[in-house]
Design an enzyme around this catalytic site. Structure first.
Site: not given
Ligand code: GLN
Length: 534
Positions: A384, A510, A512
């Site tokens: 992410c 994600h 994970e």
């Molecule tokens: N801050 C970033 C976004 O909002 C990544 C979010 C995250 O890592 N879950 O896109």
């Protein structure tokens, strides 16, 4: 249709006793005996969901397929059971009140005074029964957050009391998790805190059926007898829960104590065959007998609380076992990494993972960690925000786009290689408004990730507001970073890779969150493998 049975898990004496693990272990045993089991968590706080909480409050925010932002215990439920949870599996006081207040505004209560009893408790009971009444489960286990005696949890305890009255003890069971402290000076395990905690439950009209007793030392037969007599439970319903090396040993420890058998006999359910835990045992064996070892750095800013990256550290446990390899995961604070010290701070790691996150703090260190991994050919995995940082670092240092950034960190960057998603631009509310839950991703042939997944269409869970800015696609691809996966409907970039590198993958989703004991996530498995080969 057979009616579902309900098991409630309450906590006594202190928090952090591991109610989630006890609930997940019991569920695992019942599932292994052929019962369709699910677990839900009721949290007595007023936030509508944990999505707006800082990870330092309650650890990571776990996201379900259908886009619920939930308590991290749901991650344990999925990792143990390998069955997805949903919006219905996590309820907070905030959510309950939100519904009741909405009903009131609509005029549903016909002029009545709206009160905790019956209106709030009715709404809690309705939500306690949703999964049970769906026909999908034989047994629903409900974990009640907090500790018995807390003001906030009173309506939940009262709701359980009412359900017991409605459905009787054959259909509703209360398991009370408690602590039996060992007093060094006295050289004894002490039962008094548990007696008091059970008394609190009794004052609220609930006699627990089973006591699960966390203890540092084995509970002697005398202590068991004492607990049974003074807490008014049968002797075989006092279950010992000693500290364990790994949470994954808990189902077997509970099996040894016959927790599942006691539960089934109280619920008047047949204890058909012995539970089939062969796959689980095989996983544990691999976990305990690694043939090699890798050392991976998790670079993030919430390093002071291990629970902030719970699903990532658990995914490494699954991936390690599947590779017969012990993964030593070290949390590295991105705020202290600089151009000058990065080589020294990351020396000796065979792999580097840059974690998800929000906001500017610690970003520069993440970019340095990525540059180091890229230049030194060290296996890299960005999740992410970690993926977004990989794009930023590449744009700045390889494409020569000086000042390239994400508009999350620098709204005035000359090269916004990561930018707010169009759908996010007009949103004013913070809660529940990110791009959440499962979306499809189409994978390019011949990519590193294709080799891992072994198929071209995958579905993964998301939680973000920003995305790769397609305007820079050509420039970035020409310089050697490819978009290896994208959303087939919107074209949103989901995966980036760098060719001619030992393993360099960044994902907008994600992975994970979908790794379980029986299904270790392929990207984690392959990342660990790349680290082993390094
Ligand atoms: N801050 C970033 C976004 O909002 C990544 C979010 C995250 O890592 N879950 O896109």
């Amino acid at each position: 249709m057979k009616k579902a049975k309900y098991i409630f898990v309450t906590g006594g004496v202190t928090s952090s006793l591991g109610k989630g693990i006890v609930a997940a272990s019991l569920a695992k045993l019942l599932q292994a005996r052929g019962y369709r089991t699910t677990i839900q968590k009721f949290d007595p706080y007023i936030n509508v969901d944990p999505g707006t909480l800082n990870p330092y409050e309650h650890g990571e925010c776990y996201v379900t397929d259908d886009g619920a932002e939930t308590d991290l215990d749901l991650g344990h439920y999925e990792r143990f059971l390998n069955v997805p949870t949903s919006q219905a599996n996590n309820v907070t006081t905030g959510r309950v009140y939100q519904t009741v207040i909405k009903n009131e505004r609509r005029g549903d209560y016909l002029g009545k005074t709206v009160q905790v009893i019956p209106h709030i408790t009715d709404e809690i009971k309705r939500r306690m029964k949703i999964l049970g009444e769906s026909g999908k489960y034989d047994i629903v286990i409900t974990e009640i957050g907090g500790t018995v005696g807390d003001i906030e949890s009173l309506p939940y305890i009262e709701s359980i009391r009412q359900l017991l009255w409605e459905k009787s003890h054959e259909n509703v069971l209360v398991v009370h998790l408690t602590l039996i402290p060992y007093l060094k000076a006295a050289g004894e395990l002490k039962t008094k805190p548990t007696q008091h905690s059970v008394k609190s439950l009794l004052e609220l009209g609930i006699q627990p059926d089973i006591l699960v007793c966390r203890a540092e030392r084995p509970i002697t037969p005398e202590i068991r007898k004492k607990l049974a007599l003074f807490c008014n439970v049968q002797a075989n319903a006092v279950i010992e829960a000693l500290d364990l090396k790994s949470i994954y040993e808990a189902p077997l420890a509970m099996l040894k104590e016959k927790l599942d058998k006691v539960v089934l006999s109280k619920l008047k359910l047949q204890s058909k065959s012995e539970p089939d835990l062969s796959q689980w045992r095989e996983f544990l064996f691999k976990l305990e007998h690694p043939k090699s070892e890798v050392s991976i750095a998790l670079v993030g800013k919430y390093v002071a609380l291990p629970d902030a990256y719970k699903s990532i550290s658990e995914a490494f446990i699954h991936a390690g076992a599947s590779n017969d390899c012990k993964v030593r995961l070290t949390y590295v604070n991105s705020e202290i990494l600089t151009v000058e010290n990065v080589a020294q701070k990351l020396k000796g790691f065979t792999g580097i993972l840059v974690a998800p996150g929000f906001g500017h703090r610690g970003i520069e260190g993440k970019l340095e960690a990525i540059r180091f991994a890229r230049e030194q050919n060290i296996p890299f995995f960005g999740i992410c925000l970690g993926m977004q940082c990989a794009v930023i670092e590449f744009a700045q240092n390889v494409c020569g786009l000086t000042g390239a950034y994400s508009t999350e960190m620098d709204p005035n960057t000359p090269f916004p290689v990561i930018d707010l998603m169009e759908s996010q631009k007009d949103l004013a509310q913070k809660g529940g408004t990110m791009r959440l839950g499962s979306y499809d991703c189409k994978i390019s042939k011949n990519s590193t990730v294709m080799k891992a997944y072994g198929k071209s269409l995958i579905s993964e869970r998301h939680r973000h507001r920003y995305e790769f800015n397609d305007r820079y696609k050509k420039q970035i691809e020409d310089a050697g970073m490819i978009i290896a996966g994208y959303n087939p409907k919107t074209g949103l970039a989901e995966i980036i890779e760098i060719k001619n590198h030992s393993w360099f993958v960044g994902v907008q989703f994600h992975p994970e969150l979908k790794s379980t004991v029986s299904n270790p996530h392929p990207l984690f498995v392959k990342f660990v493998k790349a680290c082993m080969e390094k």
